[in-house]
Structures are given as C-alpha cells and as structure tokens.
Enzyme design. Structure first.
Site, PDB file in Angstrom:
ATOM      1  N   LYS A  65      -2.025  -9.312  17.307  1.00  0.00           N
ATOM      2  CA  LYS A  65      -2.019  -7.850  17.195  1.00  0.00           C
ATOM      3  C   LYS A  65      -2.492  -7.294  18.534  1.00  0.00           C
ATOM      4  O   LYS A  65      -3.205  -7.984  19.283  1.00  0.00           O
ATOM      5  CB  LYS A  65      -2.996  -7.429  16.088  1.00  0.00           C
ATOM      6  CG  LYS A  65      -2.725  -6.086  15.508  1.00  0.00           C
ATOM      7  CD  LYS A  65      -1.766  -6.149  14.337  1.00  0.00           C
ATOM      8  CE  LYS A  65      -1.450  -4.773  13.804  1.00  0.00           C
ATOM      9  NZ  LYS A  65      -0.499  -4.788  12.692  1.00  0.00           N
TER      10      LYS A  65
ATOM     11  N   HIS B  48       5.728   6.330   5.242  1.00  0.00           N
ATOM     12  CA  HIS B  48       6.971   5.543   5.329  1.00  0.00           C
ATOM     13  C   HIS B  48       7.126   4.574   4.156  1.00  0.00           C
ATOM     14  O   HIS B  48       8.185   4.470   3.566  1.00  0.00           O
ATOM     15  CB  HIS B  48       7.000   4.751   6.640  1.00  0.00           C
ATOM     16  CG  HIS B  48       7.209   5.628   7.831  1.00  0.00           C
ATOM     17  ND1 HIS B  48       6.160   6.134   8.564  1.00  0.00           N
ATOM     18  CD2 HIS B  48       8.330   6.096   8.400  1.00  0.00           C
ATOM     19  CE1 HIS B  48       6.645   6.883   9.539  1.00  0.00           C
ATOM     20  NE2 HIS B  48       7.957   6.890   9.462  1.00  0.00           N
TER      21      HIS B  48
HETATM   22  P1  NAD Z   1       2.348   6.068   7.401  1.00  0.00           P
HETATM   23  O1  NAD Z   1       1.455   6.490   8.489  1.00  0.00           O
HETATM   24  O2  NAD Z   1       3.798   6.394   7.464  1.00  0.00           O
HETATM   25  O3  NAD Z   1       1.823   6.646   5.997  1.00  0.00           O
HETATM   26  C1  NAD Z   1       0.479   6.711   5.645  1.00  0.00           C
HETATM   27  C2  NAD Z   1       0.300   7.975   4.822  1.00  0.00           C
HETATM   28  O4  NAD Z   1      -1.039   7.991   4.335  1.00  0.00           O
HETATM   29  C3  NAD Z   1       0.504   9.260   5.624  1.00  0.00           C
HETATM   30  O5  NAD Z   1       1.415  10.104   4.945  1.00  0.00           O
HETATM   31  C4  NAD Z   1      -0.903   9.866   5.708  1.00  0.00           C
HETATM   32  O6  NAD Z   1      -0.893  11.259   5.729  1.00  0.00           O
HETATM   33  C5  NAD Z   1      -1.531   9.318   4.445  1.00  0.00           C
HETATM   34  N1  NAD Z   1      -2.990   9.282   4.463  1.00  0.00           N
HETATM   35  C6  NAD Z   1      -3.821   9.019   5.492  1.00  0.00           C
HETATM   36  N2  NAD Z   1      -5.098   9.111   5.100  1.00  0.00           N
HETATM   37  C7  NAD Z   1      -5.066   9.393   3.771  1.00  0.00           C
HETATM   38  C8  NAD Z   1      -6.067   9.589   2.784  1.00  0.00           C
HETATM   39  N3  NAD Z   1      -7.370   9.532   3.069  1.00  0.00           N
HETATM   40  N4  NAD Z   1      -5.662   9.876   1.505  1.00  0.00           N
HETATM   41  C9  NAD Z   1      -4.364   9.962   1.204  1.00  0.00           C
HETATM   42  N5  NAD Z   1      -3.380   9.796   2.101  1.00  0.00           N
HETATM   43  C10 NAD Z   1      -3.723   9.510   3.354  1.00  0.00           C
HETATM   44  O7  NAD Z   1       2.118   4.491   7.226  1.00  0.00           O
HETATM   45  P2  NAD Z   1       3.068   3.462   6.491  1.00  0.00           P
HETATM   46  O8  NAD Z   1       3.955   2.827   7.493  1.00  0.00           O
HETATM   47  O9  NAD Z   1       3.644   4.099   5.281  1.00  0.00           O
HETATM   48  O10 NAD Z   1       2.002   2.346   6.070  1.00  0.00           O
HETATM   49  C11 NAD Z   1       1.125   2.575   4.983  1.00  0.00           C
HETATM   50  C12 NAD Z   1       0.094   1.468   4.925  1.00  0.00           C
HETATM   51  O11 NAD Z   1       0.749   0.212   4.760  1.00  0.00           O
HETATM   52  C13 NAD Z   1      -0.737   1.335   6.203  1.00  0.00           C
HETATM   53  O12 NAD Z   1      -2.039   0.920   5.848  1.00  0.00           O
HETATM   54  C14 NAD Z   1      -0.042   0.210   6.970  1.00  0.00           C
HETATM   55  O13 NAD Z   1      -0.937  -0.479   7.813  1.00  0.00           O
HETATM   56  C15 NAD Z   1       0.423  -0.674   5.817  1.00  0.00           C
HETATM   57  N6  NAD Z   1       1.594  -1.477   6.145  1.00  0.00           N
HETATM   58  C16 NAD Z   1       2.748  -0.877   6.544  1.00  0.00           C
HETATM   59  C17 NAD Z   1       3.870  -1.651   6.828  1.00  0.00           C
HETATM   60  C18 NAD Z   1       5.174  -1.020   7.262  1.00  0.00           C
HETATM   61  O14 NAD Z   1       6.207  -1.714   7.261  1.00  0.00           O
HETATM   62  N7  NAD Z   1       5.191   0.256   7.603  1.00  0.00           N
HETATM   63  C19 NAD Z   1       3.805  -3.046   6.702  1.00  0.00           C
HETATM   64  C20 NAD Z   1       2.621  -3.633   6.251  1.00  0.00           C
HETATM   65  C21 NAD Z   1       1.516  -2.837   5.978  1.00  0.00           C
END
Ligand code: NAD
Length: 368
Positions: free
Chosen positions: A94, A197
């Site tokens: 990372k 997302h």
């Molecule tokens: P993203 O940033 O698109 O979405 C996260 C959402 O959470 C945002 O809409 C944000 O406004 C909201 N948020 C932030 N703080 C918050 C809170 N306190 N309460 C409620 N909502 C809150 O991220 P993503 O790509 O959708 O990923 C979501 C999670 O999954 C992250 O933790 C990421 O590390 C993990 N993840 C994502 C992927 C991927 O393919 N995108 C893969 C593995 C893990």
C-alpha cells in the site's frame, strides 16, 4: 535544510518511526520525498511470498508522519491477507501520499511518485484508493507501468467498486445462510452505512432481492438521491447503531466495530465493504461472537475489487474474475465451518487460513 539529522532529532523524532517498522513483519518501507513538487509519500511492502505487492495509493491530510506510517503499515498487511485468502498470487502493499487533496495535487507530484513506484521494479504495483482520481493515476502511469485498475479507456480494468459490491453481497448471503438458515435477503432489515461507490451498488443488489434497506451517509445529496431511487429508509449519524436491524453493512469507514458500538448493535450479522472494521481484530471479533453476532471477515468479502484488478496482472478474463468473486460465497461458508470447528472467531479463522497459504507457498518456493 540539512542532509543529516542531528543526534537529538534522531533520538526524539525517528525512534518511534523506525521501531514501528521493525516491530512489524513488513519486508520494505520506502519513504519518498520531493521538495520541488511537495511530494511526501510512504510505500509499504508487507509480504511478497505469493507475488508482487499490490495495493492502492491513498492521499490523505494526515496530522503527522507517524499517523501516515501507521495507516500504511496496517493497510498493506491487510492486502496480504486479502490476496492470500482469495487464492491470488499477489502480495500485500500500500502507499500513502501525505497532503491535502484539494490544494496539493499536481502533475509533477504524481509523476514524481510514479518514479518512486518504478524504482521498485514491479515489486509494488499501485492502484487508486481514497483521495486519488483516475486522472492522478494517469499521471503516475506516465512514469511507471506498475499501475493497475486504470479506466477501461486507458486499457485498464476500470472501476473495481461494482465488483467489490458484488463480492460483499455474496459474502452477506453466505453469512445469512449460516445465521438464519437461508441465504435469501428478501425482507431482511439491512442497514448500509456509506452509500459511496461500493455502498450504492450493494443497495441496488439488496433492493433487487427485496431486502428492507436503510441507508446512512454524511453526504446528504447522495442519501436523498439513493433513498429516492431505491425507496430506502434513512438514518442519520450515530443513531445507526441503535436501529433494529438483521444485518449491519459498514461501507464507509474502518473501526466502526468498537467498545462503544458493539454494545449498542441490534443485529445478527455484520457484513460490509469497509476495510479494518474491527477496531481491534481480536478483542472486538470475540466480543461480537459473545453477543451472537456473526461477522463476515472484511478482507475476505471485500476482495472483489482486488480480484478485478488481478486480471490485469495475470491476464484472466472479466468472466473469470466474476467467477472468483462469486466464490466469496463458498469461502465465507468454509470460514464459518472452520471457526465453529476450532472455536475461534471467523476473523481469526480467516487469518490463519491466509497465513497458512503463505507459509505453504513459501516452502514450495524454497525448494524450486
Ligand atoms: P467512497 O468514498 O466512494 O464511499 C464512502 C462513502 O461513505 C461516502 O459516500 C462518504 O460520504 C460516506 N461516509 C464517510 N464517512 C461516513 C460516516 N461517518 N457515516 C456515514 N457515511 C460516511 O468509498 P468506496 O469506494 O465506496 O469504499 C467504501 C469502503 O469500502 C471504504 O472503507 C473502502 O476502503 C472499502 N473498500 C472499497 C473497495 C472498492 O473497490 N472501492 C474495495 C475494498 C474495500
């Protein structure tokens, strides 16, 4: 500006940083600096037994370097487990860039970062993570070919989030099967925290199956749009932990399973996308078990995105990546069986399986 640190600086500032790294099992940690572009980054390679260390680059305005180091060490270790449990020939790595995403991004900064990635000769492969856009990665890619998950228009595999969401959905169904006796999520009360997302696509799968979905997000615009589109309920802020629900799906931040929240949670299953959901993977994993809440290990069920990116590294088809992602259903069920048999939490069972695979492959490699 000086080229060496004096004795006092070394004693006071560097000791915790250096000892942090040597207290972990990381193979290599690279500190990257370029004064001209303002780049300050750390690349952490946790383990490359199974293959090159793949993991995204996060840009975040950390309060200090130690906080950034902690994050990158923790996240890179998680990538090792994620790749291993998913049967991928990838190691864990990372990177973090320390800086403000609104004011400190530039072509020069990302190209300089790309040069640092290139200097590792493929031992570390980067990708997008929090705070990084496809445009930023395009700049990184100008200096190194060791970039994955680029947009399809640039020859990459595109946004991994829909595949991540599908894997989480598969893992959630397997967890429901174990806990409720059926993998149907129809009429199950599911609360999705974070509809970004991944969360939004998860809501789509759940709604299609007739689950009773409630959503929460700090972005009010997104909440309003998604609630309207899928006819979900909405819960605000901290009240999420008091909602009467069957399934809690953390899809926003890490560490939402902690001393405070676990005591309040009224659910039977936790299955979501966020990384490092358990604030302490042993203590809080066990507390959930004591409360009869079945926890689907995050690094197992959120691996769909990594699997999707993996197809760029080894050249497998999109269909095969989806098959591997669907397989999360089976692996999740197997983890619960192992957890029952050995009396450890699902998180611990998954970690043991991931570690065992790495050790077994290391032995084979040593005789080849
Ligand atoms: P993203 O940033 O698109 O979405 C996260 C959402 O959470 C945002 O809409 C944000 O406004 C909201 N948020 C932030 N703080 C918050 C809170 N306190 N309460 C409620 N909502 C809150 O991220 P993503 O790509 O959708 O990923 C979501 C999670 O999954 C992250 O933790 C990421 O590390 C993990 N993840 C994502 C992927 C991927 O393919 N995108 C893969 C593995 C893990």
């Amino acid at each position: 500006m000086k080229d060496v640190l004096d004795r006092q600086e070394l004693a006071v500032d560097m000791n915790p940083v250096i000892s942090k790294m040597f207290n972990t099992e990381h193979e290599q940690v690279v500190f990257c600096q370029d004064k001209a572009s303002g780049l300050k980054a750390i690349i952490a390679i946790h383990n490359t037994t199974l293959g090159p260390a793949l993991g995204g680059t996060r840009m975040w305005n950390y309060n200090n370097e130690v906080e950034a180091l902690n994050d990158v060490l923790r996240l890179s270790r998680g990538m090792t487990f994620k790749a291993s449990i998913s049967g991928l020939n990838l190691g864990g790595g990372k990177a973090v860039i320390i800086g403000d995403t609104y004011t400190q991004k530039s072509e020069a900064l990302f190209r300089r970062f790309g040069k640092f990635v290139e200097s590792l000769s493929g031992k570390y492969i980067t990708a997008e993570d929090v705070g990084i856009s496809p445009k930023d990665m395009e700049w990184v890619n100008m200096e190194t070919k060791h970039v994955s998950g680029l947009p399809k228009t640039l020859g990459g595999s595109g946004d991994p989030s829909p595949v991540t969401a599908y894997g989480v959905y598969m893992g959630m169904k397997a967890t429901a099967k174990k806990q409720f006796g059926s993998d149907s999520l129809g009429c199950k009360k599911v609360v999705v925290q974070g509809v970004g997302h991944v969360g939004e696509t998860l809501v789509k799968h759940l709604s299609n199956e007739g689950a009773l979905v409630t959503i929460a997000d700090i972005n009010q615009e997104r909440v309003a749009r998604i609630a309207k589109e899928f006819g979900t309920q909405v819960v605000e802020g901290d009240a999420i932990y008091d909602v009467d629900m069957d399934i809690y799906a953390p899809c926003a931040l890490g560490a939402t399973l902690n001393d405070n929240t676990i005591e309040r949670l009224k659910c039977s299953v936790v299955a979501g996308a966020a990384n490092n959901q358990l604030q302490d993977e042993i203590v809080h994993g066990r507390r959930l078990m004591e409360k009869g809440i079945l926890y689907a290990p995050d690094f197992l069920i959120n691996a769909g995105g990594l699997i999707n990116v993996y197809r760029e590294v080894v050249g497998i088809s999109e269909a095969r990546a989806m098959e591997l992602t669907e397989n999360i259903y089976q692996t999740t069920g197997d983890i619960f069986t192992k957890s029952d048999a050995s009396g450890v939490t699902p998180q611990e069972a998954a970690m043991v399986i991931a570690q065992n695979r790495i050790e077994a492959i290391a032995k084979i490699k040593s005789v080849l």
